[in-house]
Motif scaffolding. Structure first.
Motif, PDB file in Angstrom:
ATOM      1  N   ILE A   7     134.783  58.540  58.141  1.00 56.40           N
ATOM      2  CA  ILE A   7     135.497  57.022  58.307  1.00 56.40           C
ATOM      3  C   ILE A   7     134.509  56.257  58.604  1.00 56.40           C
ATOM      4  O   ILE A   7     133.842  56.461  59.756  1.00 56.40           O
ATOM      5  CB  ILE A   7     136.256  57.389  59.492  1.00 56.40           C
ATOM      6  CG1 ILE A   7     137.545  58.458  59.028  1.00 56.40           C
ATOM      7  CG2 ILE A   7     137.354  55.943  59.737  1.00 56.40           C
ATOM      8  CD1 ILE A   7     138.142  58.320  58.042  1.00 56.40           C
ATOM      9  N   LEU A   8     133.867  55.246  58.490  1.00 53.59           N
ATOM     10  CA  LEU A   8     133.015  54.139  58.712  1.00 53.59           C
ATOM     11  C   LEU A   8     133.138  53.534  59.535  1.00 53.59           C
ATOM     12  O   LEU A   8     134.849  52.246  59.105  1.00 53.59           O
ATOM     13  CB  LEU A   8     131.916  53.103  57.723  1.00 53.59           C
ATOM     14  CG  LEU A   8     131.218  54.549  56.491  1.00 53.59           C
ATOM     15  CD1 LEU A   8     130.987  53.990  55.669  1.00 53.59           C
ATOM     16  CD2 LEU A   8     131.067  54.921  57.952  1.00 53.59           C
ATOM     17  N   VAL A   9     133.142  52.706  61.347  1.00 57.71           N
ATOM     18  CA  VAL A   9     134.285  51.728  61.859  1.00 57.71           C
ATOM     19  C   VAL A   9     132.726  50.531  62.277  1.00 57.71           C
ATOM     20  O   VAL A   9     131.957  51.046  62.312  1.00 57.71           O
ATOM     21  CB  VAL A   9     134.176  52.842  62.797  1.00 57.71           C
ATOM     22  CG1 VAL A   9     135.188  51.699  64.039  1.00 57.71           C
ATOM     23  CG2 VAL A   9     135.967  53.500  62.394  1.00 57.71           C
ATOM     24  N   ILE A  10     132.804  49.537  61.759  1.00 52.52           N
ATOM     25  CA  ILE A  10     132.809  48.685  62.571  1.00 52.52           C
ATOM     26  C   ILE A  10     132.997  47.669  63.915  1.00 52.52           C
ATOM     27  O   ILE A  10     134.467  47.676  64.509  1.00 52.52           O
ATOM     28  CB  ILE A  10     132.274  47.912  61.579  1.00 52.52           C
ATOM     29  CG1 ILE A  10     132.885  46.546  60.440  1.00 52.52           C
ATOM     30  CG2 ILE A  10     131.022  48.443  61.162  1.00 52.52           C
ATOM     31  CD1 ILE A  10     132.784  46.008  60.002  1.00 52.52           C
ATOM     32  N   CYS A  11     132.025  47.285  64.647  1.00 51.11           N
ATOM     33  CA  CYS A  11     133.565  47.102  65.682  1.00 51.11           C
ATOM     34  C   CYS A  11     132.230  46.177  67.198  1.00 51.11           C
ATOM     35  O   CYS A  11     130.766  46.337  67.473  1.00 51.11           O
ATOM     36  CB  CYS A  11     133.134  47.825  67.311  1.00 51.11           C
ATOM     37  SG  CYS A  11     132.601  49.249  67.786  1.00 51.11           S
ATOM     38  N   TYR A  12     132.727  45.095  67.602  1.00 48.14           N
ATOM     39  CA  TYR A  12     132.343  44.479  68.303  1.00 48.14           C
ATOM     40  C   TYR A  12     133.192  43.694  69.840  1.00 48.14           C
ATOM     41  O   TYR A  12     133.900  43.068  68.805  1.00 48.14           O
ATOM     42  CB  TYR A  12     131.091  43.625  67.424  1.00 48.14           C
ATOM     43  CG  TYR A  12     131.165  41.602  68.826  1.00 48.14           C
ATOM     44  CD1 TYR A  12     129.882  42.565  69.489  1.00 48.14           C
ATOM     45  CD2 TYR A  12     131.921  40.347  68.756  1.00 48.14           C
ATOM     46  CE1 TYR A  12     129.333  40.908  70.491  1.00 48.14           C
ATOM     47  CE2 TYR A  12     130.562  40.045  69.227  1.00 48.14           C
ATOM     48  CZ  TYR A  12     129.668  40.555  70.132  1.00 48.14           C
ATOM     49  OH  TYR A  12     129.548  39.290  71.198  1.00 48.14           O
ATOM     50  N   ASP A  39     128.137  50.516  66.885  1.00 52.27           N
ATOM     51  CA  ASP A  39     128.215  49.367  67.477  1.00 52.27           C
ATOM     52  C   ASP A  39     127.554  48.416  67.703  1.00 52.27           C
ATOM     53  O   ASP A  39     126.254  48.238  67.876  1.00 52.27           O
ATOM     54  CB  ASP A  39     128.382  49.243  69.080  1.00 52.27           C
ATOM     55  CG  ASP A  39     128.910  48.345  69.982  1.00 52.27           C
ATOM     56  OD1 ASP A  39     130.058  47.909  69.823  1.00 52.27           O
ATOM     57  OD2 ASP A  39     127.970  47.476  70.951  1.00 52.27           O
ATOM     58  N   ASP A  40     128.247  45.922  67.116  1.00 52.46           N
ATOM     59  CA  ASP A  40     127.285  45.529  67.226  1.00 52.46           C
ATOM     60  C   ASP A  40     126.170  44.780  68.246  1.00 52.46           C
ATOM     61  O   ASP A  40     127.021  43.296  68.696  1.00 52.46           O
ATOM     62  CB  ASP A  40     127.706  44.172  65.838  1.00 52.46           C
ATOM     63  CG  ASP A  40     126.454  43.007  65.443  1.00 52.46           C
ATOM     64  OD1 ASP A  40     125.764  43.509  65.639  1.00 52.46           O
ATOM     65  OD2 ASP A  40     126.759  42.451  64.762  1.00 52.46           O
ATOM     66  N   PHE A  41     126.794  45.416  69.387  1.00 50.66           N
ATOM     67  CA  PHE A  41     125.913  45.381  70.483  1.00 50.66           C
ATOM     68  C   PHE A  41     127.311  44.339  71.378  1.00 50.66           C
ATOM     69  O   PHE A  41     127.013  42.954  71.921  1.00 50.66           O
ATOM     70  CB  PHE A  41     124.388  44.336  70.320  1.00 50.66           C
ATOM     71  CG  PHE A  41     124.377  43.823  71.960  1.00 50.66           C
ATOM     72  CD1 PHE A  41     123.156  44.874  72.065  1.00 50.66           C
ATOM     73  CD2 PHE A  41     123.963  42.401  72.365  1.00 50.66           C
ATOM     74  CE1 PHE A  41     122.363  44.712  73.513  1.00 50.66           C
ATOM     75  CE2 PHE A  41     122.734  42.825  73.224  1.00 50.66           C
ATOM     76  CZ  PHE A  41     122.172  43.593  74.340  1.00 50.66           C
ATOM     77  N   SER A  42     128.147  44.631  71.556  1.00 50.89           N
ATOM     78  CA  SER A  42     129.142  45.010  72.502  1.00 50.89           C
ATOM     79  C   SER A  42     128.628  44.549  73.923  1.00 50.89           C
ATOM     80  O   SER A  42     127.592  45.113  74.464  1.00 50.89           O
ATOM     81  CB  SER A  42     130.585  46.215  72.697  1.00 50.89           C
ATOM     82  OG  SER A  42     131.083  46.478  71.344  1.00 50.89           O
ATOM     83  N   THR A  43     129.055  43.646  74.433  1.00 48.51           N
ATOM     84  CA  THR A  43     128.973  43.075  76.071  1.00 48.51           C
ATOM     85  C   THR A  43     129.740  43.190  76.555  1.00 48.51           C
ATOM     86  O   THR A  43     129.733  43.390  78.229  1.00 48.51           O
ATOM     87  CB  THR A  43     128.615  41.489  75.786  1.00 48.51           C
ATOM     88  OG1 THR A  43     129.533  40.334  75.616  1.00 48.51           O
ATOM     89  CG2 THR A  43     127.004  41.039  75.259  1.00 48.51           C
TER      90      THR A  43
END
Length: 319
Positions: A7-12, A39-43
């Motif tokens: 399972i490939l998950v992308i999130c931000y 995770d694309d550098f979530s803040t």
């Protein structure tokens, strides 16, 4: 045969939704072989949640934590290289899967005697649209159309219901990287990628079951205005035309005709003039003459365009 699911998950910045996404996979009797999360550098608190899940499922979850925000397409390029399962499925951090989805995929693969390492197949479950009101609509695939159109043709005609779930290893090896200028195309860059990938499909496998749930009103497209989306769609179509001319995209005559129709239709929606009207009429006629099955849809679209032109003329006269 034991099937290993990736399972490939992308999130931000999806702290509100990421738990539901991961629980929909991890709380099932059949566990995935791996969940790879980019995770694309979530803040917000997303990374803290991800690390909690990593601690709880260290043998399943692999984290790819970007040191800066690189955008959705580069993020996708980052995580696909880590997938090593037999069947690969994507999941956005704000979406989720319906119960027993992996189990149902296994049942279909076993029943049809499919080998993920050999056959380039894609499982086609129903995609569920979850509206902010809580209403859910199951978007069903029409298996009869699988025999009438190519996979690319189904995508062009908006008859392809799949959120990139149930991809066989043999097919996934053909997964193309997103182009470095995908962000310039905009939200519809994924359609370019989708079609480039679909040309390698050997077998669309119908699943009469609900699978991925798409949360409406949350993603990037939901925050983009109509005009920007239309311009992005036009850029995507023109890029596909270029790839066809450069032999990077295989299209039969029917699908190429339909691509030209979509380009003409989009051009007309962005600017009504004599030239755009004539191009649209010609493209419509070419499609309908070549394929009887397209006549009902093209006729409806032509009627919509005529109404739009009349409406604009009335507004111009009144003003």
């Amino acid at each position: 045969m034991e099937i290993k699911h990736t399972i490939l998950v992308i999130c931000y910045n999806q702290e509100k939704f990421i738990r539901q996404a991961l629980d929909s996979v991890l709380c099932e009797q059949i566990k995935p072989h791996e969940i790879i999360i980019g995770d694309d550098f979530s803040t917000d608190g997303t990374r803290r949640i991800l690390k909690d899940y990593k601690d709880k499922y260290p043998d399943i979850i692999k984290l790819v934590l970007n040191e800066k925000n690189i955008g959705i397409f580069a993020n996708l390029n980052n995580i696909v290289q880590w997938a090593n399962g037999d069947v690969i499925s994507f999941l956005s951090g704000d979406d989720w899967y319906k119960p027993k989805f992996l189990e149902k995929m296994n049942a279909v693969i076993s029943y049809q005697n499919l080998d993920p390492q050999v056959t380039r197949f894609l499982l086609m479950p129903n995609t569920v649209i979850h509206h902010p009101s809580g209403v859910e609509i199951s978007m069903r695939n029409d298996a009869r159309l699988f025999r009438r159109f190519t996979a690319v043709g189904l995508i062009f005609r908006e008859k392809f219901r799949n959120q990139h779930t149930g991809i066989s290893r043999a097919l996934f090896q053909k997964w193309p990287a997103f182009e470095s200028d995908s962000e310039l195309i905009g939200p519809w860059a994924d359609r370019v990628h989708h079609i480039l990938f679909a040309q390698y499909l050997d077998n669309l496998v119908y699943m009469d079951a609900d699978g991925p749930v798409y949360r409406s009103g949350v993603g990037v497209s939901s925050r983009t205005n109509h005009l920007e989306l239309e311009r992005s769609f036009q850029k995507a179509l023109i890029r596909l035309r270029l790839y066809f001319k450069e032999n990077k995209l295989r299209l039969n005559k029917l699908d190429n005709n339909y691509l030209e129709f979509l380009i003409a239709k989009t051009g007309l929606s962005l600017g009504v003039n004599y030239s755009s009207i004539m191009i649209f009429i010609h493209a419509s006629w070419v499609v309908m003459r070549a394929n009887v099955a397209d006549i009902p849809y093209i006729s409806r679209e032509t009627f919509k365009v005529i109404r739009r032109i009349i409406s604009k003329q009335k507004n111009r006269i009144n003003n």
